[in-house]
Design a protein around this motif. Structure first.
Motif, PDB file in Angstrom:
ATOM      1  N   ILE A 297       0.836  -1.208   0.000  1.00 51.16           N
ATOM      2  CA  ILE A 297       0.000   0.000   0.000  1.00 51.16           C
ATOM      3  C   ILE A 297       0.869   1.256   0.000  1.00 51.16           C
ATOM      4  N   ALA A 298       2.020   1.200   0.719  1.00 47.33           N
ATOM      5  CA  ALA A 298       2.936   2.347   0.750  1.00 47.33           C
ATOM      6  C   ALA A 298       3.475   2.643  -0.648  1.00 47.33           C
ATOM      7  N   VAL A 299       3.748   1.589  -1.412  1.00 49.11           N
ATOM      8  CA  VAL A 299       4.212   1.774  -2.795  1.00 49.11           C
ATOM      9  C   VAL A 299       3.130   2.480  -3.611  1.00 49.11           C
ATOM     10  N   GLY A 300       1.886   2.022  -3.466  1.00 50.63           N
ATOM     11  CA  GLY A 300       0.776   2.648  -4.199  1.00 50.63           C
ATOM     12  C   GLY A 300       0.615   4.109  -3.840  1.00 50.63           C
ATOM     13  N   ILE A 301       0.717   4.418  -2.537  1.00 49.69           N
ATOM     14  CA  ILE A 301       0.602   5.806  -2.098  1.00 49.69           C
ATOM     15  C   ILE A 301       1.739   6.648  -2.667  1.00 49.69           C
ATOM     16  N   SER A 302       2.942   6.085  -2.729  1.00 48.30           N
ATOM     17  CA  SER A 302       4.085   6.812  -3.287  1.00 48.30           C
ATOM     18  C   SER A 302       3.833   7.202  -4.738  1.00 48.30           C
ATOM     19  N   TYR A 303       3.300   6.238  -5.510  1.00 44.17           N
ATOM     20  CA  TYR A 303       2.997   6.543  -6.914  1.00 44.17           C
ATOM     21  C   TYR A 303       1.879   7.576  -7.024  1.00 44.17           C
ATOM     22  N   GLY A 304       0.850   7.441  -6.180  1.00 47.36           N
ATOM     23  CA  GLY A 304      -0.245   8.404  -6.213  1.00 47.36           C
ATOM     24  C   GLY A 304       0.227   9.813  -5.919  1.00 47.36           C
ATOM     25  N   LEU A 305       1.090   9.949  -4.907  1.00 45.66           N
ATOM     26  CA  LEU A 305       1.633  11.265  -4.554  1.00 45.66           C
ATOM     27  C   LEU A 305       2.516  11.810  -5.660  1.00 45.66           C
ATOM     28  N   LEU A 306       3.421  10.985  -6.163  1.00 47.28           N
ATOM     29  CA  LEU A 306       4.355  11.440  -7.193  1.00 47.28           C
ATOM     30  C   LEU A 306       3.629  11.946  -8.430  1.00 47.28           C
ATOM     31  N   ILE A 307       2.741  11.114  -8.933  1.00 49.51           N
ATOM     32  CA  ILE A 307       2.069  11.442 -10.189  1.00 49.51           C
ATOM     33  C   ILE A 307       1.135  12.629 -10.024  1.00 49.51           C
ATOM     34  N   SER A 308       0.357  12.638  -8.931  1.00 48.69           N
ATOM     35  CA  SER A 308      -0.624  13.712  -8.762  1.00 48.69           C
ATOM     36  C   SER A 308       0.032  15.058  -8.493  1.00 48.69           C
ATOM     37  N   VAL A 309       1.087  15.074  -7.661  1.00 47.24           N
ATOM     38  CA  VAL A 309       1.761  16.340  -7.374  1.00 47.24           C
ATOM     39  C   VAL A 309       2.431  16.882  -8.628  1.00 47.24           C
ATOM     40  N   ALA A 310       3.124  16.004  -9.373  1.00 45.90           N
ATOM     41  CA  ALA A 310       3.803  16.451 -10.594  1.00 45.90           C
ATOM     42  C   ALA A 310       2.796  16.920 -11.640  1.00 45.90           C
ATOM     43  N   MET A 311       1.749  16.127 -11.839  1.00 44.83           N
ATOM     44  CA  MET A 311       0.764  16.429 -12.874  1.00 44.83           C
ATOM     45  C   MET A 311      -0.011  17.704 -12.549  1.00 44.83           C
ATOM     46  N   THR A 312      -0.519  17.798 -11.326  1.00 44.32           N
ATOM     47  CA  THR A 312      -1.318  18.963 -10.960  1.00 44.32           C
ATOM     48  C   THR A 312      -0.449  20.206 -10.800  1.00 44.32           C
ATOM     49  N   GLY A 313       0.771  20.030 -10.300  1.00 43.34           N
ATOM     50  CA  GLY A 313       1.677  21.172 -10.172  1.00 43.34           C
ATOM     51  C   GLY A 313       1.974  21.803 -11.522  1.00 43.34           C
TER      52      GLY A 313
ATOM     53  N   VAL B 184       2.117  25.914 -14.601  1.00 47.67           N
ATOM     54  CA  VAL B 184       2.725  26.076 -15.921  1.00 47.67           C
ATOM     55  C   VAL B 184       1.638  26.204 -16.992  1.00 47.67           C
ATOM     56  N   LEU B 185       0.798  25.163 -17.124  1.00 50.38           N
ATOM     57  CA  LEU B 185      -0.235  25.180 -18.158  1.00 50.38           C
ATOM     58  C   LEU B 185      -1.272  26.271 -17.909  1.00 50.38           C
ATOM     59  N   ASP B 186      -1.619  26.489 -16.643  1.00 50.36           N
ATOM     60  CA  ASP B 186      -2.545  27.574 -16.306  1.00 50.36           C
ATOM     61  C   ASP B 186      -1.796  28.812 -15.810  1.00 50.36           C
ATOM     62  N   GLY B 187      -0.489  28.830 -16.046  1.00 51.03           N
ATOM     63  CA  GLY B 187       0.347  29.976 -15.710  1.00 51.03           C
ATOM     64  C   GLY B 187       0.865  30.615 -16.980  1.00 51.03           C
ATOM     65  N   PRO B 188       2.158  30.438 -17.292  1.00 47.10           N
ATOM     66  CA  PRO B 188       2.734  31.048 -18.496  1.00 47.10           C
ATOM     67  C   PRO B 188       2.079  30.591 -19.805  1.00 47.10           C
ATOM     68  N   LEU B 189       1.568  29.334 -19.842  1.00 45.85           N
ATOM     69  CA  LEU B 189       0.987  28.810 -21.083  1.00 45.85           C
ATOM     70  C   LEU B 189      -0.529  28.994 -21.148  1.00 45.85           C
ATOM     71  N   ARG B 190      -1.092  29.685 -20.167  1.00 40.35           N
ATOM     72  CA  ARG B 190      -2.545  29.812 -20.088  1.00 40.35           C
ATOM     73  C   ARG B 190      -3.154  30.447 -21.333  1.00 40.35           C
ATOM     74  N   GLU B 191      -2.573  31.531 -21.787  1.00 30.07           N
ATOM     75  CA  GLU B 191      -3.143  32.238 -22.933  1.00 30.07           C
ATOM     76  C   GLU B 191      -3.052  31.394 -24.203  1.00 30.07           C
ATOM     77  N   TRP B 192      -1.905  30.725 -24.389  1.00 29.44           N
ATOM     78  CA  TRP B 192      -1.738  29.885 -25.587  1.00 29.44           C
ATOM     79  C   TRP B 192      -2.721  28.725 -25.578  1.00 29.44           C
ATOM     80  N   LEU B 193      -2.832  28.028 -24.458  1.00 31.95           N
ATOM     81  CA  LEU B 193      -3.762  26.902 -24.372  1.00 31.95           C
ATOM     82  C   LEU B 193      -5.206  27.368 -24.511  1.00 31.95           C
ATOM     83  N   GLY B 194      -5.490  28.570 -24.000  1.00 33.54           N
ATOM     84  CA  GLY B 194      -6.841  29.103 -24.097  1.00 33.54           C
ATOM     85  C   GLY B 194      -7.269  29.354 -25.529  1.00 33.54           C
ATOM     86  N   GLY B 195      -6.289  29.508 -26.430  1.00 33.39           N
ATOM     87  CA  GLY B 195      -6.608  29.718 -27.836  1.00 33.39           C
ATOM     88  C   GLY B 195      -6.884  28.446 -28.596  1.00 33.39           C
ATOM     89  N   LEU B 196      -6.695  27.281 -27.944  1.00 32.32           N
ATOM     90  CA  LEU B 196      -6.935  25.997 -28.585  1.00 32.32           C
ATOM     91  C   LEU B 196      -8.365  25.536 -28.345  1.00 32.32           C
TER      92      LEU B 196
END
Length: 337
Positions: free
Chosen positions: A38-54, A59-71
């Motif tokens: 279970i600790a391994v699963g939690i490690s993957y959940g934390l790693l992926i979610s923090v990296a992805m959402t961060g 980034v995507l909703d920061g510096p790239l927000r305007e560019w992505l908004g045009g898509l």
């Protein structure tokens, strides 16, 4: 805390919590029922979610927000999914979660493709939820999910109408596509102030944006008034960009009213949460009157009396003005230009 940062951190916390729960469920489904598994699963959940959402929030909703908004919605979804896949695949392939949890990596990569499939399905669902939330608004999405307004309720609300002045003339000069781009760019800038002052975008109607606050939230620090002034400041900072692209800078006028509104879901094929009541009509008519006063803004006395503090800028009492639909008129306050 800055409202934009608070909003990003809140979403980060929600996604991380959901990912950890999903990782635990997945680990148990795969037969990893020990504390280590279970600790391994939690490690993957934390790693992926923090990296992805961060990356999504900063980034995507920061510096790239305007560019992505045009898509388009689909193109935006594909770009985000590609970036997220570039995060997930290396984490799973190199078994970073195992290393963090102190479990030796499996050289056979026996569950790699199953893990990838689960992560991709979770990724697509998360992106769809985020995309839908961006379309209908985070609060509206939450209200639909919780069923808060499935049956209509009465709430005291601040209602702010903001109108883009001179849009009719601009439409003649810019054409249909040009005025749409102009309005889109303007509304994107205006909503930054809505987030900063914790308002909720109720609707875009032609060249108007309607923003609301519950009584308690709107009364703090005169948020609706400060929001309108901040909108003007944001547009002033973007004046050069508008002049270069459209040959004109947007100007706004507005109105603010307060009182009871009926909030509830309505419709079938296209379900929506709508606000009805005299407050909405009066706010719209005040906006019409604002076109003829210095400063281009009118707030009803009813709204001003609900604030918990004195406005941080000069206001002036304009007395009682006649207003369509009210025989006795309405007491209003203006702000400096």
């Amino acid at each position: 805390m800055n409202a934009r940062l608070e909003r990003k951190l809140r979403l980060l916390a929600i996604v991380v919590a959901a990912s950890v729960i999903g990782a635990v469920v997945y680990s148990l489904a795969q037969g990893f029922t020990t504390a280590t598994g279970i600790a391994v699963g939690i490690s993957y959940g934390l790693l992926i979610s923090v990296a992805m959402t961060g990356i999504s929030q900063f980034v995507l909703d920061g510096p790239l927000r305007e560019w992505l908004g045009g898509l388009s919605f689909t193109a935006n979804l594909m770009v985000r999914s590609t970036i997220y896949a570039a995060i997930i695949v290396p984490i799973l392939f190199f078994q970073v979660g195992n290393i963090i949890a102190g479990v030796p990596p499996d050289p056979s990569h026996q569950t790699f493709w199953i893990d990838i499939t689960y992560a991709v399905v979770f990724l697509i669902l998360a992106n769809l939820v985020i995309g839908i939330t961006n379309i209908i608004g985070p609060r509206a999405f939450l209200n639909f999910v919780t069923g808060r307004y499935h049956s209509p309720v009465e709430e005291n609300r601040f209602v702010l109408f903001v109108d883009i002045a001179g849009s009719t003339g601009l439409a003649e000069r810019l054409g249909g596509v040009g005025i749409h781009r102009f309005l889109d760019r303007t509304f994107r800038i205006l909503t930054l102030s809505v987030v900063d002052y914790r308002g909720e975008v109720l609707d875009y109607v032609g060249d108007e944006i309607i923003v609301t606050w519950p009584e308690r939230g709107g009364a703090v620090d005169c948020r609706p008034l400060r929001c309108f002034v901040a909108m003007r400041d944001e547009l002033s900072r973007a004046a050069g960009q508008f002049e270069r692209e459209f040959g004109s800078m947007p100007r706004i006028r507005g109105s603010l009213h307060f009182g009871p509104v009926i909030v509830g879901e309505i419709g079938d094929v296209k379900r929506a949460i709508v606000f009805n009541g005299d407050v909405m009509n009066t706010a719209a008519r005040l906006e019409e009157l604002s076109r003829n006063v210095d400063g281009g803004f009118l707030a009803s006395r009813a709204a001003m009396d609900r604030f918990a503090s004195v406005p941080p800028f000069a206001v002036h009492d304009l007395g009682r003005l006649p207003i369509r639909g009210r025989a006795d008129g309405i007491d209003v306050i203006g702000i400096a230009a």
